[in-house]
Design a protein around this motif. Structure first.
Motif, PDB file in Angstrom:
ATOM      1  N   ARG A   1      -9.682  -0.660  -3.651  1.00  0.00           N
ATOM      2  CA  ARG A   1      -8.298  -1.148  -3.553  1.00  0.00           C
ATOM      3  C   ARG A   1      -7.918  -1.898  -4.829  1.00  0.00           C
ATOM      4  N   ASP A   2      -8.844  -2.658  -5.409  1.00  0.00           N
ATOM      5  CA  ASP A   2      -8.560  -3.378  -6.657  1.00  0.00           C
ATOM      6  C   ASP A   2      -8.264  -2.414  -7.797  1.00  0.00           C
ATOM      7  N   ASP A   3      -8.987  -1.286  -7.860  1.00  0.00           N
ATOM      8  CA  ASP A   3      -8.716  -0.277  -8.882  1.00  0.00           C
ATOM      9  C   ASP A   3      -7.295   0.274  -8.731  1.00  0.00           C
ATOM     10  N   VAL A   4      -6.914   0.581  -7.506  1.00  0.00           N
ATOM     11  CA  VAL A   4      -5.587   1.142  -7.248  1.00  0.00           C
ATOM     12  C   VAL A   4      -4.511   0.135  -7.637  1.00  0.00           C
ATOM     13  N   VAL A   5      -4.722  -1.126  -7.314  1.00  0.00           N
ATOM     14  CA  VAL A   5      -3.765  -2.171  -7.683  1.00  0.00           C
ATOM     15  C   VAL A   5      -3.658  -2.276  -9.209  1.00  0.00           C
ATOM     16  N   ALA A   6      -4.786  -2.229  -9.912  1.00  0.00           N
ATOM     17  CA  ALA A   6      -4.779  -2.294 -11.381  1.00  0.00           C
ATOM     18  C   ALA A   6      -4.028  -1.106 -11.973  1.00  0.00           C
ATOM     19  N   LEU A   7      -4.239   0.081 -11.428  1.00  0.00           N
ATOM     20  CA  LEU A   7      -3.538   1.272 -11.900  1.00  0.00           C
ATOM     21  C   LEU A   7      -2.041   1.153 -11.644  1.00  0.00           C
ATOM     22  N   GLU A   8      -1.687   0.665 -10.466  1.00  0.00           N
ATOM     23  CA  GLU A   8      -0.274   0.507 -10.121  1.00  0.00           C
ATOM     24  C   GLU A   8       0.399  -0.495 -11.042  1.00  0.00           C
ATOM     25  N   ARG A   9      -0.246  -1.618 -11.278  1.00  0.00           N
ATOM     26  CA  ARG A   9       0.313  -2.643 -12.183  1.00  0.00           C
ATOM     27  C   ARG A   9       0.520  -2.088 -13.591  1.00  0.00           C
ATOM     28  N   ALA A  10      -0.385  -1.215 -14.024  1.00  0.00           N
ATOM     29  CA  ALA A  10      -0.310  -0.652 -15.376  1.00  0.00           C
ATOM     30  C   ALA A  10       0.778   0.422 -15.494  1.00  0.00           C
ATOM     31  N   GLY A  11       1.240   0.940 -14.360  1.00  0.00           N
ATOM     32  CA  GLY A  11       2.302   1.940 -14.387  1.00  0.00           C
ATOM     33  C   GLY A  11       1.860   3.365 -14.139  1.00  0.00           C
ATOM     34  N   VAL A  12       0.643   3.563 -13.641  1.00  0.00           N
ATOM     35  CA  VAL A  12       0.180   4.904 -13.278  1.00  0.00           C
ATOM     36  C   VAL A  12       0.967   5.362 -12.048  1.00  0.00           C
TER      37      VAL A  12
END
Length: 196
Positions: A164-175
């Motif tokens: 879930r942390d990976d997905v949040v990091a990707l979302e924050r980055a704009g993926v």
């Protein structure tokens, strides 16, 4: 009929990051859709998948657009470094358009991304962590590639072992989307959106 469901539309609509679930059978496709996936990825033709789901299907194999169409897909893959000779990228893109398939371009470094933009200017990129440096995680590799994706293009992270942390990091980055195993969909889709 393939090509009727647009992967680009499914992952660009709505808020937050979209999830594309890798599935192996029709039951997995149904479950992934119920759990909140917005697209499906298959590695082979899956019997009954069209009847099981209304989600767009991405043929996640570097094969011909004709093979993707035969598998019932709406989108097909091309790995840039495996198809960069002569006019091969252009021929694959032209055949994809002819068949009504969206083309997803797999890139793993700045050179393959730049080459794809120069030669075929794709709409959708699959950011691959393969050949990441020894001191670089797969997530870091994908995030390093993201700034080279031009505005207005779509970026899918090929990070199947996600937290879930990976997905949040990707979302924050704009993926725009992340491709994950179908068993992880419910776990990774829920939760409050990250504050940006």
């Amino acid at each position: 009929m393939t090509g009727g469901r647009r992967l680009s539309q499914a992952i660009s609509e709505g808020d937050g990051i979209s999830v594309i679930a890798v599935v192996r059978d029709a039951a997995g496709a149904r479950a992934a859709e119920e759990d909140g996936a917005e697209g499906l990825a298959v590695l082979a033709g899956v019997e009954g998948i069209r009847d099981a789901t209304g989600l767009p299907i991405f043929f996640r194999v570097d094969a011909s657009p004709d093979q993707a169409q035969a598998a019932g897909a709406d989108a097909c893959l091309v790995v840039v470094e495996d198809n960069e000779d002569e006019d091969r990228l252009e021929a694959i893109q032209a055949r994809s358009v002819e068949l009504g398939l969206e083309l997803v371009v797999d890139v793993h470094d700045e050179d393959s991304l730049a080459l794809s933009l120069e030669r075929i200017d794709p709409e959708i990129f699959l950011l691959s962590p393969r050949e990441a440096d020894d001191d670089e995680t797969h997530l870091e590799r994908i995030l390093d590639l993201l700034p080279d994706v031009p505005a207005g293009k779509l970026a899918i992270a090929d990070l199947q072992a996600s937290t879930r942390d990976d997905v949040v990091a990707l979302e924050r980055a704009g993926v725009d989307a992340v491709m994950i195993g179908s068993a992880d969909v419910a776990h990774l889709v829920g939760g409050a959106p990250p504050s940006v």
